[in-house]
Write a protein that holds these residues in place. Sequence first.
Motif, short mmCIF file in Angstrom:
data_model
loop_
_atom_site.label_atom_id
_atom_site.label_comp_id
_atom_site.label_asym_id
_atom_site.label_seq_id
_atom_site.Cartn_x
_atom_site.Cartn_y
_atom_site.Cartn_z
N LEU A 1 0.88 -1.17 0.00
CA LEU A 1 0.00 0.00 0.00
C LEU A 1 0.92 1.22 0.00
O LEU A 1 2.03 1.15 0.51
CB LEU A 1 -0.88 0.00 1.25
N VAL B 1 12.34 1.36 1.20
CA VAL B 1 11.97 1.32 2.62
C VAL B 1 11.07 0.12 2.92
O VAL B 1 11.26 -0.59 3.91
CB VAL B 1 11.26 2.64 3.00
N ALA C 1 12.99 -3.47 0.68
CA ALA C 1 14.36 -3.83 1.06
C ALA C 1 14.57 -3.77 2.57
O ALA C 1 15.14 -4.67 3.16
CB ALA C 1 15.36 -2.92 0.35
N LEU C 2 14.07 -2.71 3.23
CA LEU C 2 14.23 -2.63 4.68
C LEU C 2 13.14 -3.40 5.42
O LEU C 2 13.19 -3.55 6.62
CB LEU C 2 14.22 -1.17 5.14
N ARG C 3 12.13 -3.87 4.69
CA ARG C 3 11.04 -4.69 5.23
C ARG C 3 10.27 -4.00 6.34
O ARG C 3 9.92 -4.60 7.35
CB ARG C 3 11.57 -6.05 5.71
N LEU C 4 9.98 -2.71 6.18
CA LEU C 4 9.09 -2.03 7.14
C LEU C 4 7.65 -2.25 6.69
O LEU C 4 7.39 -2.56 5.54
CB LEU C 4 9.40 -0.53 7.19
N GLN C 5 6.70 -2.09 7.64
CA GLN C 5 5.30 -2.32 7.30
C GLN C 5 4.79 -1.17 6.42
O GLN C 5 4.93 -0.01 6.77
CB GLN C 5 4.48 -2.44 8.58
N ILE D 1 2.04 0.31 5.50
CA ILE D 1 1.12 1.39 5.89
C ILE D 1 1.85 2.46 6.70
O ILE D 1 1.78 3.65 6.38
CB ILE D 1 -0.06 0.83 6.72
N VAL D 2 2.56 2.04 7.74
CA VAL D 2 3.21 3.02 8.59
C VAL D 2 4.45 3.62 7.92
O VAL D 2 4.73 4.81 8.06
CB VAL D 2 3.57 2.43 9.97
N ALA D 3 5.17 2.80 7.14
CA ALA D 3 6.39 3.31 6.51
C ALA D 3 6.06 4.37 5.46
O ALA D 3 6.70 5.42 5.40
CB ALA D 3 7.17 2.17 5.88
N ALA E 1 5.19 7.55 7.06
CA ALA E 1 6.39 8.30 7.46
C ALA E 1 7.02 8.98 6.24
O ALA E 1 7.40 10.15 6.32
CB ALA E 1 7.39 7.36 8.13
N THR E 2 7.13 8.26 5.11
CA THR E 2 7.73 8.91 3.93
C THR E 2 6.84 10.06 3.45
O THR E 2 7.34 11.04 2.92
CB THR E 2 7.98 7.92 2.78
N ALA F 1 3.98 -14.37 -2.26
CA ALA F 1 5.35 -13.87 -2.34
C ALA F 1 6.35 -15.02 -2.15
O ALA F 1 7.35 -15.10 -2.87
CB ALA F 1 5.57 -12.80 -1.27
N MET F 2 6.05 -15.91 -1.20
CA MET F 2 6.97 -17.00 -0.93
C MET F 2 7.09 -17.92 -2.14
O MET F 2 8.19 -18.31 -2.54
CB MET F 2 6.47 -17.78 0.29
N VAL G 1 11.83 -11.14 -5.74
CA VAL G 1 10.63 -10.54 -5.13
C VAL G 1 10.87 -9.09 -4.71
O VAL G 1 10.07 -8.19 -5.02
CB VAL G 1 10.17 -11.39 -3.93
#
Lengths: 328, 335
Positions: free
Chosen positions: A76, A126, A129-133, A135-137, A140-141, A208-209, A218
């Motif tokens: 998202l 973000v 690659a950094l695997r943040l969630q 919605i929240v990431a 923040a951006t 994804a897996m 991926v």
Amino acid sequence: MTDQTASNSLSVAGQRLIARFPFVPAAIILVVLLALNGWFEPRSLSFGALRGLVSTYLALMLLAMAQSYVVFASDLDLSVGAIVSLVNVVMVTVMQSLGGDPLMVLFACVVGIAVGVACGLFNGFVVAALRLQAIVATFATSIFFTGIALYVLPVAGAPVPEAFWLTYASSYFGIPFVFYVLALVLVILTLLARSGLVIRILTVGDDAMGAFHSGLPVTAIRIKGYALCGLFAALAAMCLTGDTASGDPLVGGQMTLNSVAAVVLGGTALSGGKGSVLGAVIGALIIGLINSLVFFVGTPSEWQNLVQGLAILGALMIGVLVSRRAQK
Amino acid sequence: MSEVTRTGTETGNANPTLGRALALIRQPIVVALVLIVILLALGETLSPGFASGQQIMRLLIVAALLGIVAAGQNLVILGGREGIDLSVGGVVSLAAVLAGNVMNGADIGIIPALLVALAVGGFFGACNGIGVTLLRIPPLVMTLGMLGVMQGLLVVIRNGIPSGSAAPLLSTFVSKPFLFGIPGILWLWVAVGLLMAFMLRRTVFGYRVYAVGSNEQAAYMAGAPVKRIRVALFTLSGMFAALTGVCLLGYSGTSFSGVGEQYMLPSIIAVVLGGTPLSGGKGGYTGTMAGAVLLVILQSILVTINIDESGRQMVFGATLLVLMLFYGRGRTMRG
């Protein structure tokens, strides 16, 4: 008995149709809304009125497309509105400092697209690659991008050179410019829908897996999805700039949630893996037509927002229910 | 919690004590508390007086407003299946406006206003819950649609009746010392915290929330009324948001319709910074309380530093991203 079999086979055919073309329910809602608009205000179906509808909602259509490519991968992007604002102020500032001649306007557009893609790549980095969630990431951006937009242009109101908005508002060979844009967008959309990239994005969203185990990169694919999102958000910003003819560091903020609503209205599942970009375009038009219908029906002005809200909630629910029934 | 401990001891096989220490400092709540102390120290250096008792009290009041909304958000997220409530901002605004109209500056009206606000918040929350369970609309879509409805309703209310104001007693309760020199809203927040801790750790309902959040199928097989639990979670979320709305009215004196929107996404961030992942089934409210305080202190420091709005937003966004790196990141494909 035969009746039942007939209706069963009919519903099976309907299910297949919707499974193949997820935007069919949305298209039906769109036609119904167009008819209702025409019923209550015959002039709303005139060429001029439709042109107005398209030029007002072209930006949302493009932003809904942008959101689609991310949702396909079951991600998202809550920063699309902030990207629109940033691209808007960057373009306006570039045009202002270089003067308004057509070549420079074109250059400003290229810069705008570069900014949009860069934002998308950053989001992709973000989230994937950094695997943040997501919605929240991306929230923040979005704060970060809004900060940059405020730095570029602290207050709203910088005018856009005539060459830019006049082009957006004018007609060539009797056909309004916005219709050419719409046609071009539909062509790009068809080409992209057949491209390997979009199919890979959908595969990642579906499982994804599984995609990873069958050798798909991926993370790279999800980043590309975000980059596509940034690209289309930049195009949305151009249309918005053409429509409003000014720079505003907060102009896109309100569009984020509408872009998500348009995607869902178009029959795309937020869980990823299936959906169509055309559906998102139709979803954006549905939002526009609901807004105008509420007006044409003669709703008292203070009730309009409530009726719009209820109608969009209703359409969202119908969309989800119909597309799930089709997938059984 | 147990997962973190396990990975901690695994990585620290050579030295179990070190492993346990590493596991401890990776606990979200410990991270949040350490960051709070660091930020307070930083604030004090940048602007002496930032960490004074009075100033901290003011920060905590703002944090309590966010923290109470985040309690409901926390519950909905714990319940899993992509649980999220985007409509909390709308409920906060609606509750503030309605409560203002009902009490209209009179102390006698506080209780009725509170009841009206809680009923309305609970009603919209229940609607969300019913849409999510019976119609199986994804929570994000359902609460997004509901947000639009509530924004429309606010326009109707605002045009119909002139906006009311907070009762003096309510304003005193929120921002003046109430008991032992501590404002009432902080007592309220402590009460909410105790209630949440009791509900989640000591009742059947609480255990079921975790069960439903981590494996809905298994919870259903074990006899948990999954649908009723989820409706209850959304209803509670609406009611907690309404409670914040009433307190917010007391905090700002008057209400305006967009007042609650600032709580929508920050309430989710507070939950995430408190160590409850959006996937649900793990975490708790104590962390969320720390997350809310952390978020408010961070914002307050940025106001203290003498930079303009653009720089403030850039630093805030970037800091949030860095903070999130400390918390539950998604798993890698290689497992």
